[in-house]
Design a protein around this motif. Structure first.
Motif, PDB file in Angstrom:
ATOM      1  N   ALA A 164      62.769  80.028 -71.397  1.00 55.85           N
ATOM      2  CA  ALA A 164      61.624  80.941 -71.283  1.00 55.85           C
ATOM      3  C   ALA A 164      60.330  80.224 -71.636  1.00 55.85           C
ATOM      4  N   LEU A 165      60.371  79.412 -72.698  1.00 52.96           N
ATOM      5  CA  LEU A 165      59.183  78.647 -73.082  1.00 52.96           C
ATOM      6  C   LEU A 165      58.805  77.653 -71.994  1.00 52.96           C
ATOM      7  N   ILE A 166      59.788  77.004 -71.406  1.00 53.92           N
ATOM      8  CA  ILE A 166      59.505  76.046 -70.337  1.00 53.92           C
ATOM      9  C   ILE A 166      58.817  76.740 -69.166  1.00 53.92           C
ATOM     10  N   SER A 167      59.269  77.931 -68.817  1.00 49.11           N
ATOM     11  CA  SER A 167      58.627  78.677 -67.724  1.00 49.11           C
ATOM     12  C   SER A 167      57.174  78.991 -68.062  1.00 49.11           C
ATOM     13  N   ILE A 168      56.927  79.398 -69.308  1.00 50.92           N
ATOM     14  CA  ILE A 168      55.556  79.706 -69.739  1.00 50.92           C
ATOM     15  C   ILE A 168      54.692  78.453 -69.690  1.00 50.92           C
ATOM     16  N   MET A 169      55.222  77.332 -70.165  1.00 56.95           N
ATOM     17  CA  MET A 169      54.451  76.096 -70.170  1.00 56.95           C
ATOM     18  C   MET A 169      54.108  75.644 -68.760  1.00 56.95           C
ATOM     19  N   MET A 170      55.063  75.750 -67.854  1.00 53.66           N
ATOM     20  CA  MET A 170      54.785  75.345 -66.484  1.00 53.66           C
ATOM     21  C   MET A 170      53.731  76.253 -65.852  1.00 53.66           C
ATOM     22  N   GLU A 171      53.812  77.534 -66.144  1.00 49.26           N
ATOM     23  CA  GLU A 171      52.807  78.471 -65.625  1.00 49.26           C
ATOM     24  C   GLU A 171      51.430  78.138 -66.188  1.00 49.26           C
ATOM     25  N   GLN A 172      51.372  77.830 -67.486  1.00 49.22           N
ATOM     26  CA  GLN A 172      50.103  77.462 -68.110  1.00 49.22           C
ATOM     27  C   GLN A 172      49.555  76.175 -67.503  1.00 49.22           C
ATOM     28  N   ALA A 173      50.419  75.200 -67.304  1.00 50.71           N
ATOM     29  CA  ALA A 173      49.984  73.910 -66.777  1.00 50.71           C
ATOM     30  C   ALA A 173      49.465  74.047 -65.347  1.00 50.71           C
ATOM     31  N   ILE A 174      50.192  74.776 -64.510  1.00 50.37           N
ATOM     32  CA  ILE A 174      49.766  74.963 -63.112  1.00 50.37           C
ATOM     33  C   ILE A 174      48.438  75.711 -63.065  1.00 50.37           C
ATOM     34  N   GLY A 175      48.324  76.779 -63.844  1.00 50.90           N
ATOM     35  CA  GLY A 175      47.086  77.550 -63.870  1.00 50.90           C
ATOM     36  C   GLY A 175      45.912  76.719 -64.347  1.00 50.90           C
ATOM     37  N   PHE A 176      46.113  75.935 -65.397  1.00 47.19           N
ATOM     38  CA  PHE A 176      45.040  75.100 -65.937  1.00 47.19           C
ATOM     39  C   PHE A 176      44.622  74.046 -64.921  1.00 47.19           C
ATOM     40  N   TRP A 177      45.595  73.408 -64.286  1.00 50.16           N
ATOM     41  CA  TRP A 177      45.261  72.338 -63.344  1.00 50.16           C
ATOM     42  C   TRP A 177      44.505  72.883 -62.128  1.00 50.16           C
ATOM     43  N   GLU A 178      44.969  74.036 -61.624  1.00 46.71           N
ATOM     44  CA  GLU A 178      44.346  74.593 -60.415  1.00 46.71           C
ATOM     45  C   GLU A 178      43.030  75.302 -60.713  1.00 46.71           C
ATOM     46  N   ASN A 179      43.015  76.111 -61.783  1.00 47.89           N
ATOM     47  CA  ASN A 179      41.849  76.954 -62.055  1.00 47.89           C
ATOM     48  C   ASN A 179      40.763  76.266 -62.868  1.00 47.89           C
ATOM     49  N   ASN A 180      41.135  75.208 -63.578  1.00 45.47           N
ATOM     50  CA  ASN A 180      40.145  74.524 -64.407  1.00 45.47           C
ATOM     51  C   ASN A 180      39.856  73.101 -63.925  1.00 45.47           C
ATOM     52  N   ILE A 181      40.885  72.261 -63.840  1.00 52.43           N
ATOM     53  CA  ILE A 181      40.656  70.858 -63.483  1.00 52.43           C
ATOM     54  C   ILE A 181      40.195  70.728 -62.033  1.00 52.43           C
ATOM     55  N   LEU A 182      40.975  71.250 -61.095  1.00 53.92           N
ATOM     56  CA  LEU A 182      40.609  71.112 -59.679  1.00 53.92           C
ATOM     57  C   LEU A 182      39.382  71.947 -59.322  1.00 53.92           C
ATOM     58  N   ALA A 183      39.206  73.081 -59.990  1.00 62.05           N
ATOM     59  CA  ALA A 183      38.072  73.962 -59.695  1.00 62.05           C
ATOM     60  C   ALA A 183      36.811  73.577 -60.474  1.00 62.05           C
ATOM     61  N   ASP A 184      36.895  72.536 -61.317  1.00 65.44           N
ATOM     62  CA  ASP A 184      35.741  72.121 -62.138  1.00 65.44           C
ATOM     63  C   ASP A 184      35.176  73.274 -62.959  1.00 65.44           C
ATOM     64  N   THR A 185      36.068  74.068 -63.536  1.00 67.14           N
ATOM     65  CA  THR A 185      35.656  75.220 -64.336  1.00 67.14           C
ATOM     66  C   THR A 185      36.226  75.087 -65.739  1.00 67.14           C
ATOM     67  N   PRO A 186      35.386  74.934 -66.754  1.00 61.45           N
ATOM     68  CA  PRO A 186      35.897  74.809 -68.126  1.00 61.45           C
ATOM     69  C   PRO A 186      36.638  76.066 -68.557  1.00 61.45           C
ATOM     70  N   PRO A 187      37.649  75.938 -69.414  1.00 55.05           N
ATOM     71  CA  PRO A 187      38.339  77.124 -69.936  1.00 55.05           C
ATOM     72  C   PRO A 187      37.445  77.861 -70.922  1.00 55.05           C
ATOM     73  N   GLU A 188      37.887  79.015 -71.350  1.00 56.77           N
ATOM     74  CA  GLU A 188      37.095  79.814 -72.286  1.00 56.77           C
ATOM     75  C   GLU A 188      36.960  79.086 -73.626  1.00 56.77           C
ATOM     76  N   ALA A 189      35.758  79.130 -74.179  1.00 52.58           N
ATOM     77  CA  ALA A 189      35.501  78.470 -75.457  1.00 52.58           C
ATOM     78  C   ALA A 189      36.194  79.224 -76.591  1.00 52.58           C
ATOM     79  N   ASP A 190      36.520  78.478 -77.655  1.00 52.84           N
ATOM     80  CA  ASP A 190      37.145  79.089 -78.828  1.00 52.84           C
ATOM     81  C   ASP A 190      36.371  78.673 -80.073  1.00 52.84           C
ATOM     82  N   SER A 191      36.910  78.990 -81.240  1.00 54.35           N
ATOM     83  CA  SER A 191      36.165  78.816 -82.486  1.00 54.35           C
ATOM     84  C   SER A 191      36.378  77.461 -83.153  1.00 54.35           C
ATOM     85  N   SER A 192      37.145  76.567 -82.567  1.00 55.14           N
ATOM     86  CA  SER A 192      37.521  75.331 -83.247  1.00 55.14           C
ATOM     87  C   SER A 192      36.408  74.285 -83.196  1.00 55.14           C
ATOM     88  N   GLU A 193      36.458  73.367 -84.147  1.00 54.82           N
ATOM     89  CA  GLU A 193      35.544  72.227 -84.149  1.00 54.82           C
ATOM     90  C   GLU A 193      35.818  71.334 -82.952  1.00 54.82           C
TER      91      GLU A 193
END
Length: 310
Positions: A164-193
């Motif tokens: 189940a975790l592997i499925s979630i990770m693959m979904e996260q990776a595909i979404g990040f690569w397509e929606n952020n890396i290839l689309a040149d769109t940064p992900p949502e900012a968070d509170s970390s340094e």
């Protein structure tokens, strides 16, 4: 293999929100070549050298049958379909993955002195299990995690492969690569340094010379920030009040110690050098030439976020 071209084990833990070392924004900045990925230091180099000791002398001594199965990949293992999914496990056997971690005493106590294996390591190891399965056709059933802290702290976990975790990770990776890396769109900012540093790398200079009218979404962000600042002020006031009550309770004693905290309130000296007075001293200033002043003048470029509530 260029780490900018693929999502690795430490990256996927960040994309799943469980990495103590980086965030999705930082992963984005690294993959886009805007921020340099961590290149390692003397401590990490020593840790890599100790991995052989952990594998052979610790894990191998306790599990000789498993040790005889171990294979050490010399290059990254890449997913046969998604070439942006890659990584190199520390070792693997017929049906298991071995993930090795080395660290100092404090990191061991912080991350690994737990009943269950840390989430970020579980993600990383399952990522490697998925890659070995997909690229080599193996059926990975379990994961061994072996950790050496300092010179004498050692512990290990044996956990099941988490489909189940592997499925979630693959979904996260595909979404990040397509929606952020290839689309040149940064992900949502968070509170970390980490995120603050990544944003500074993404936007190092301002390119306009006037203020733009804020959108409705930006206005809402400012309203949220104002509300958070007001809450923070209230919390700071409460903390200051409680600290003063503790000072009053200690009085002229050095401090107190309870089951939950050790508190001291004692004298100490602070020695500071007054730069202004030093430079204004006639005996010093007469020796400071323009060349010397230029030599020791440091100009630091930075972007500062300032707010003026209207």
């Amino acid at each position: 293999m260029n780490r900018e071209k693929y999502i690795g084990g430490s990256d996927i833990a960040a994309l799943c929100g469980v990495s103590p070392y980086k965030t999705p924004m930082q992963v984005y900045a690294e993959k886009k070549g805007i921020a340099a990925p961590f290149q390692g230091n003397e401590r990490t180099e020593t840790g890599q050298e100790l991995e052989e000791f952990v594998r052979d002398r610790k894990f191998g001594a306790k599990h000789p049958d498993l040790f005889r199965q171990l294979q050490l990949p010399l290059v990254n293992i890449t997913h046969p379909v998604y070439d942006f999914m890659s990584g190199r496990p520390d070792a693997y056997g017929d049906d298991f993955i071995l993930e090795i971690k080395t660290c100092g005493y404090h990191s061991f106590r912080k991350f690994y002195d737990t009943e269950e294996a840390p989430d970020f390591v579980v993600c990383q190891a399952n990522w490697y299990a998925m890659l070995v399965e997909e690229a080599e056709g193996r059926e990975i059933e379990s994961i061994w995690i072996a950790v050496l802290g300092d010179t004498h702290l050692y512990r290990e976990w044996n956990i099941e492969r988490d489909g189940a975790l592997i499925s979630i990770m693959m979904e996260q990776a595909i979404g990040f690569w397509e929606n952020n890396i290839l689309a040149d769109t940064p992900p949502e900012a968070d509170s970390s340094e980490h995120c603050t540093k990544a944003l500074t790398a993404l936007y190092p200079r301002h390119i306009t010379e006037s203020l733009d009218p804020g959108t409705s979404a930006e206005t809402q962000l400012l309203l949220d920030l104002k509300s958070a600042n007001e809450d923070l002020g209230s919390v700071k006031e409460r903390v200051s009040g409680l600290e003063n009550r503790i000072r009053a309770a200690i009085g002229n004693r050095m401090g107190i110690q309870t089951d939950i905290c050790r508190v001291t309130w004692k004298d100490q000296e602070k020695v500071t050098l007054s730069r202004k007075e030093l430079l204004n001293d006639p005996e010093v200033s007469k020796h400071i030439t323009p060349e010397l002043k230029e030599k020791y003048t440091k100009v630091t470029q930075m972007k500062v976020l300032r707010k003026k509530w209207l």
